[in-house]
Write an enzyme that holds these catalytic residues in place. Sequence first.
Site, PDB file in Angstrom:
ATOM      1  N   TYR A  95      -4.093  -0.065   4.799  1.00  0.00           N
ATOM      2  CA  TYR A  95      -4.200   1.257   4.177  1.00  0.00           C
ATOM      3  C   TYR A  95      -2.838   1.933   4.124  1.00  0.00           C
ATOM      4  O   TYR A  95      -2.474   2.538   3.114  1.00  0.00           O
ATOM      5  CB  TYR A  95      -5.204   2.129   4.946  1.00  0.00           C
ATOM      6  CG  TYR A  95      -6.606   1.572   4.909  1.00  0.00           C
ATOM      7  CD1 TYR A  95      -7.384   1.663   3.762  1.00  0.00           C
ATOM      8  CD2 TYR A  95      -7.147   0.929   6.020  1.00  0.00           C
ATOM      9  CE1 TYR A  95      -8.667   1.137   3.718  1.00  0.00           C
ATOM     10  CE2 TYR A  95      -8.422   0.399   5.987  1.00  0.00           C
ATOM     11  CZ  TYR A  95      -9.176   0.505   4.838  1.00  0.00           C
ATOM     12  OH  TYR A  95     -10.431  -0.021   4.798  1.00  0.00           O
ATOM     13  N   ASN A 118     -14.288   2.514  -4.487  1.00  0.00           N
ATOM     14  CA  ASN A 118     -14.040   1.536  -5.544  1.00  0.00           C
ATOM     15  C   ASN A 118     -15.362   1.132  -6.207  1.00  0.00           C
ATOM     16  O   ASN A 118     -16.232   0.573  -5.549  1.00  0.00           O
ATOM     17  CB  ASN A 118     -13.356   0.301  -4.932  1.00  0.00           C
ATOM     18  CG  ASN A 118     -13.223  -0.850  -5.900  1.00  0.00           C
ATOM     19  OD1 ASN A 118     -13.270  -0.678  -7.110  1.00  0.00           O
ATOM     20  ND2 ASN A 118     -13.062  -2.037  -5.354  1.00  0.00           N
ATOM     21  N   CYS A 126     -10.927  -4.542  -2.992  1.00  0.00           N
ATOM     22  CA  CYS A 126     -10.844  -3.651  -1.831  1.00  0.00           C
ATOM     23  C   CYS A 126     -11.111  -4.401  -0.529  1.00  0.00           C
ATOM     24  O   CYS A 126     -10.703  -3.953   0.541  1.00  0.00           O
ATOM     25  CB  CYS A 126     -11.777  -2.462  -1.990  1.00  0.00           C
ATOM     26  SG  CYS A 126     -13.493  -2.887  -2.308  1.00  0.00           S
ATOM     27  N   HIS A 127     -11.743  -5.568  -0.611  1.00  0.00           N
ATOM     28  CA  HIS A 127     -11.994  -6.377   0.589  1.00  0.00           C
ATOM     29  C   HIS A 127     -10.700  -6.925   1.184  1.00  0.00           C
ATOM     30  O   HIS A 127     -10.687  -7.353   2.334  1.00  0.00           O
ATOM     31  CB  HIS A 127     -12.961  -7.531   0.267  1.00  0.00           C
ATOM     32  CG  HIS A 127     -12.455  -8.479  -0.773  1.00  0.00           C
ATOM     33  ND1 HIS A 127     -12.586  -8.228  -2.120  1.00  0.00           N
ATOM     34  CD2 HIS A 127     -11.803  -9.664  -0.665  1.00  0.00           C
ATOM     35  CE1 HIS A 127     -12.047  -9.224  -2.809  1.00  0.00           C
ATOM     36  NE2 HIS A 127     -11.556 -10.112  -1.936  1.00  0.00           N
ATOM     37  N   GLU A 153     -11.304 -16.797  -0.015  1.00  0.00           N
ATOM     38  CA  GLU A 153      -9.950 -16.745  -0.568  1.00  0.00           C
ATOM     39  C   GLU A 153      -8.926 -17.434   0.328  1.00  0.00           C
ATOM     40  O   GLU A 153      -7.764 -17.546  -0.050  1.00  0.00           O
ATOM     41  CB  GLU A 153      -9.539 -15.287  -0.800  1.00  0.00           C
ATOM     42  CG  GLU A 153     -10.356 -14.607  -1.871  1.00  0.00           C
ATOM     43  CD  GLU A 153      -9.888 -13.191  -2.169  1.00  0.00           C
ATOM     44  OE1 GLU A 153      -8.845 -12.763  -1.633  1.00  0.00           O
ATOM     45  OE2 GLU A 153     -10.572 -12.506  -2.952  1.00  0.00           O
TER      46      GLU A 153
END
Length: 165
Positions: A95, A118, A126-127, A153
């Site tokens: 953040y 979001n 946003c993850h 990912e």
Amino acid sequence: MFYRHYDSPIGRLLLSGDAGGLQQVLMDIDGKPWKIGENWRAAAHELDEVCKQLDEYFAGRRLRFDLPLAPQGTVFQQAVWQALRCIPFGQTSSYSALAAEIARPTAVRAVGAANGANPIAVIIPCHRVIGCDGSLTGYAGGLPRKALLLKLEGAQLPEQRLLSI
């Protein structure tokens, strides 16, 4: 506005958009019903490309989405969401790093709130935002979903952070 449902590894999603682009990818959270607008119509083929790219992403064949997006939000939220789109596949940010990225270094909490607001989950990633200490903090869809997306990912996080969820 067109809409359709999409079954994914993180649960059922609601997709909605219009000629201007995709406006929402919403997760089923706590079984709360989605609000389908009065003037919304079930998509025939209008959201097929979104589904195709999500299929490729969840199969590990897509690293970046190439879709017209039209999320609705304030100027500040739009800036945060644009910064989120710059976090590469398989990487994370914090953040505070996002706040610095948008030239608002003291707005860390506001960045967190914008991240939580979001409207286009997964596609606006946003993850990929985690705590400065590497912890999986806050995710509207729940930390297990966040961990699943980051594992998909191949994000480099301490393994116990992902397995303890």
